[in-house]
Design an enzyme around this catalytic site. Structure first.
Site, PDB file in Angstrom:
ATOM      1  CE1 TYR A  49      33.479   5.816  37.386  1.00  0.00           C
ATOM      2  CE2 TYR A  49      33.643   7.416  35.601  1.00  0.00           C
ATOM      3  CZ  TYR A  49      33.383   7.122  36.931  1.00  0.00           C
ATOM      4  OH  TYR A  49      33.018   8.123  37.791  1.00  0.00           O
ATOM      5  CB  SER A 131      29.771  14.698  41.006  1.00  0.00           C
ATOM      6  OG  SER A 131      30.409  13.791  41.882  1.00  0.00           O
ATOM      7  CE1 TYR A 154      27.836   9.445  46.622  1.00  0.00           C
ATOM      8  CE2 TYR A 154      29.617  10.518  45.443  1.00  0.00           C
ATOM      9  CZ  TYR A 154      28.573   9.605  45.474  1.00  0.00           C
ATOM     10  OH  TYR A 154      28.270   8.874  44.364  1.00  0.00           O
ATOM     11  CB  THR A 180      24.240  10.768  46.752  1.00  0.00           C
ATOM     12  OG1 THR A 180      24.175  11.713  45.685  1.00  0.00           O
ATOM     13  CG2 THR A 180      24.141   9.364  46.191  1.00  0.00           C
ATOM     14  NE  ARG A 189      29.406   1.682  40.743  1.00  0.00           N
ATOM     15  CZ  ARG A 189      29.479   2.964  41.044  1.00  0.00           C
ATOM     16  NH1 ARG A 189      30.395   3.720  40.460  1.00  0.00           N
ATOM     17  NH2 ARG A 189      28.640   3.487  41.922  1.00  0.00           N
ATOM     18  CE  LYS A 277      21.749  11.153  41.537  1.00  0.00           C
ATOM     19  NZ  LYS A 277      22.714  10.089  41.820  1.00  0.00           N
ATOM     20  CG  HIS A 301      24.475   5.809  42.237  1.00  0.00           C
ATOM     21  ND1 HIS A 301      24.624   6.485  43.418  1.00  0.00           N
ATOM     22  CD2 HIS A 301      25.582   6.104  41.520  1.00  0.00           C
ATOM     23  CE1 HIS A 301      25.782   7.153  43.420  1.00  0.00           C
ATOM     24  NE2 HIS A 301      26.379   6.938  42.265  1.00  0.00           N
ATOM     25  NE  ARG A 304      28.004   4.684  37.922  1.00  0.00           N
ATOM     26  CZ  ARG A 304      28.889   4.540  36.947  1.00  0.00           C
ATOM     27  NH1 ARG A 304      28.526   4.012  35.813  1.00  0.00           N
ATOM     28  NH2 ARG A 304      30.141   4.919  37.094  1.00  0.00           N
ATOM     29  CG  ASP A 332      18.805   9.803  38.578  1.00  0.00           C
ATOM     30  OD1 ASP A 332      19.294  10.350  37.582  1.00  0.00           O
ATOM     31  OD2 ASP A 332      19.471   9.099  39.379  1.00  0.00           O
ATOM     32  N   GLY A 334      17.866   5.810  33.356  1.00  0.00           N
ATOM     33  CA  GLY A 334      17.383   5.213  32.122  1.00  0.00           C
ATOM     34  C   GLY A 334      16.836   6.201  31.104  1.00  0.00           C
ATOM     35  N   GLY A 355      21.898  11.096  33.444  1.00  0.00           N
ATOM     36  CA  GLY A 355      23.346  11.075  33.623  1.00  0.00           C
ATOM     37  C   GLY A 355      24.065  10.607  32.370  1.00  0.00           C
ATOM     38  NE  ARG A 356      25.422   4.150  32.785  1.00  0.00           N
ATOM     39  CZ  ARG A 356      24.695   3.872  33.863  1.00  0.00           C
ATOM     40  NH1 ARG A 356      23.471   4.393  33.992  1.00  0.00           N
ATOM     41  NH2 ARG A 356      25.167   3.092  34.813  1.00  0.00           N
TER      42      ARG A 356
HETATM   43  C1  LIG Z   1      29.936   7.746  35.237  1.00  0.00           C
HETATM   44  C2  LIG Z   1      28.941   8.021  36.312  1.00  0.00           C
HETATM   45  C3  LIG Z   1      29.343   8.667  37.475  1.00  0.00           C
HETATM   46  C4  LIG Z   1      28.416   8.951  38.477  1.00  0.00           C
HETATM   47  N1  LIG Z   1      28.826   9.646  39.594  1.00  0.00           N
HETATM   48  C5  LIG Z   1      27.906  10.003  40.525  1.00  0.00           C
HETATM   49  C6  LIG Z   1      28.274  10.827  41.632  1.00  0.00           C
HETATM   50  O1  LIG Z   1      29.425  11.245  41.753  1.00  0.00           O
HETATM   51  N2  LIG Z   1      27.323  11.130  42.535  1.00  0.00           N
HETATM   52  C7  LIG Z   1      26.027  10.693  42.418  1.00  0.00           C
HETATM   53  O2  LIG Z   1      25.192  11.003  43.264  1.00  0.00           O
HETATM   54  N3  LIG Z   1      25.645   9.934  41.369  1.00  0.00           N
HETATM   55  C8  LIG Z   1      26.543   9.591  40.422  1.00  0.00           C
HETATM   56  N4  LIG Z   1      26.157   8.850  39.331  1.00  0.00           N
HETATM   57  C9  LIG Z   1      24.732   8.481  39.176  1.00  0.00           C
HETATM   58  C10 LIG Z   1      23.980   9.589  38.393  1.00  0.00           C
HETATM   59  O3  LIG Z   1      23.877  10.748  39.158  1.00  0.00           O
HETATM   60  C11 LIG Z   1      22.577   9.126  38.022  1.00  0.00           C
HETATM   61  O4  LIG Z   1      21.925   8.679  39.164  1.00  0.00           O
HETATM   62  C12 LIG Z   1      22.549   8.040  36.964  1.00  0.00           C
HETATM   63  O5  LIG Z   1      23.502   8.306  35.970  1.00  0.00           O
HETATM   64  C13 LIG Z   1      21.161   7.951  36.355  1.00  0.00           C
HETATM   65  O6  LIG Z   1      21.064   6.941  35.406  1.00  0.00           O
HETATM   66  P1  LIG Z   1      21.304   7.205  33.836  1.00  0.00           P
HETATM   67  O7  LIG Z   1      22.775   7.233  33.650  1.00  0.00           O
HETATM   68  O8  LIG Z   1      20.652   6.040  33.204  1.00  0.00           O
HETATM   69  O9  LIG Z   1      20.671   8.529  33.474  1.00  0.00           O
HETATM   70  C14 LIG Z   1      27.069   8.553  38.323  1.00  0.00           C
HETATM   71  C15 LIG Z   1      26.669   7.906  37.149  1.00  0.00           C
HETATM   72  C16 LIG Z   1      27.583   7.646  36.144  1.00  0.00           C
HETATM   73  C17 LIG Z   1      27.111   6.977  34.884  1.00  0.00           C
END
Ligand SMILES: Cc1cc2nc3c(=O)[nH]c(=O)nc-3n(C[C@H](O)[C@H](O)[C@H](O)COP(=O)(O)O)c2cc1C
Length: 404
Positions: A49, A131, A154, A180, A189, A277, A301, A304, A332, A334, A355-356
């Site tokens: 996930y 979030s 959202y 977003t 996914r 975003k 995102h 994703r 945002d 990578g 994020g990750r």
């Molecule tokens: C597990 C997970 C959950 C996420 N949930 C949201 C979210 O609730 N709202 C949102 O705008 N982006 C969400 N994102 C996207 C992140 O805000 C971000 O755009 C993304 O992680 C950036 O890429 P990176 O993981 O390579 O840094 C999520 C990403 C991940 C990995």
């Protein structure tokens, strides 16, 4: 005698580390190492996930590849006694150019979830974006952090709910709203589809074995209070008390008709800075400027949503050339190293967003894992700037990049 002397001079035994978290951290030297540890510690469905992307995961890979294929053109003999990483975002100083991205359902990585991330971000001095689909509420997160907090929105079909959340964020002293705009429907996914992954995860025959094989996570999960969409507990829209796939939830609750008119509406109900975003085209960045938005996060995102969307980093230079003097730019996707932050800023971004990177730290070693990631990103950046001959963030420019 000589042998004994030689041995004595080289033998070093590390003291045995009894704290399992420290032991894990001691084995890690990079975010990628923490990712591997998180993969071992978390059940497969939970790791996927976090780690996974949409469809063939081409955009997910492209986010990393865009950084990997961009080299540096370092300058030497610049006589730098020290490097200063401080800069500003949304008009306020930040010790280094980073903002933490919003990630839904963070408590599945670690029971402390958003609270751990918010505390670590406050210690590091970087803004943390909570979030909409967080598992700790707007107010709970504010209660543990005196740092900079942004709130990600959202577009619920029920705009009354959006307005209520915006008012709660304002009352709790959140600094900025992050709308977003790349999630009209949820990306497919396929790792989640294959596993039948739901939020919260369910324990059935398929996941039972996975749970048993990851006792640390499972024990913490069953001991902690149930995971919910904390901002909407008890509301009609559903709070995750009944497990739901993210696709079902988002596709029924969020409004695919979101448009620029909603951006204007959000402006009218929120006094502070507004960030969009998920902008992925120069044309949309130009429209964002016309709508008076303070910043755009160039983002897919984290790969994703739309597979085949451009790498976030590849958008920075063209968008900066078009509107960089009128709006702040956040890169945002990578980001795993301080050198990625340096590349993003050198290409024209105001700050990077990750994020990750922090989720891997959280999944591998809880709050201390997040601290470690934030520290690495900062110290990596200092080292990179030093080796580039860039004494300040303003010195990071495209002459230092080998942009093919
Ligand atoms: C597990 C997970 C959950 C996420 N949930 C949201 C979210 O609730 N709202 C949102 O705008 N982006 C969400 N994102 C996207 C992140 O805000 C971000 O755009 C993304 O992680 C950036 O890429 P990176 O993981 O390579 O840094 C999520 C990403 C991940 C990995």
């Amino acid at each position: 005698m000589r042998t004994v002397d030689t041995l004595r001079s080289v033998l070093r035994f590390r003291s045995i580390e009894t704290d399992p978290v420290e032991r894990r951290l001691a084995r890690a030297a990079s975010v990628e190492d923490l990712r591997r540890i998180a993969r071992r510690r978390l059940p497969g469905g939970v790791f996927d996930y976090i780690d996974g992307g949409a469809e063939d995961e081409r955009t997910l890979a492209a986010n990393r590849a865009a950084f990997a294929t961009t080299g540096f053109r370092p300058r030497v003999l610049r006589g730098l006694a020290k490097v200063d990483t401080e800069t500003a975002i949304l008009g306020r100083p930040v010790p280094y150019p980073l903002v933490l991205a919003p990630t839904g359902f963070t408590r599945i990585a670690d029971p402390e979830g958003e609270l751990a991330v918010a505390r670590a971000a406050a210690r590091a001095g970087v803004p943390y974006t909570l979030s909409t689909l967080s598992t700790r509420s707007i107010e709970e997160v504010r209660a543990v952090s005196d740092g900079r907090l942004w709130f990600q929105v959202y577009a619920w079909r029920d705009r009354g709910l959006v307005r209520e959340m915006v008012e709660r964020a304002a009352a709790a002293g959140y600094e900025a709203l992050v709308l977003t705009v790349d999630t009209a429907v949820l990306g497919r996914r396929e790792r989640d589809v294959r596993r039948g992954f739901s939020l919260p995860p369910t324990i059935g025959p398929g996941t039972l074995v996975d749970g048993v094989l990851h006792p640390g996570w499972t024990w913490a999960f069953v001991r902690s209070e149930p995971i919910r969409f904390a901002n909407v507990v008890g509301r009609e829209v559903g709070d995750g008390a009944a497990p739901v796939t993210l696709a079902d939830y988002i596709n029924t609750q969020f409004d695919p008709e979101l448009s620029w008119a909603d951006v204007d509406w959000l402006r009218s109900v929120w006094d502070g800075p507004l960030v969009l975003k998920g902008v992925q085209a120069v044309e949309d960045a130009v429209i964002a400027v016309e709508h008076g938005v303070e910043a755009v996060a160039l983002s897919n995102h984290g790969g994703r949503q739309l597979d085949g969307a451009p790498a976030a980093f590849s958008l920075v230079a063209p968008v900066a050339d078009a509107v960089g003097d009128r709006i702040e730019l956040i890169c945002d996707g990578g980001v795993r190293r301080g050198s990625d932050i340096a590349k993003a800023v050198a290409a024209g971004a105001t700050v990077a967003m990750a994020g990750r990177a922090y989720l891997y730290g959280l999944g591998a070693a809880g709050e201390r894992g997040v601290d470690r990631v934030l520290d690495w990103l900062r110290t990596d950046l200092v080292r990179t700037m030093s080796l580039l001959g860039a004494g300040t963030v303003a010195d990071l420019d495209r002459t230092l990049l080998d942009l093919r």
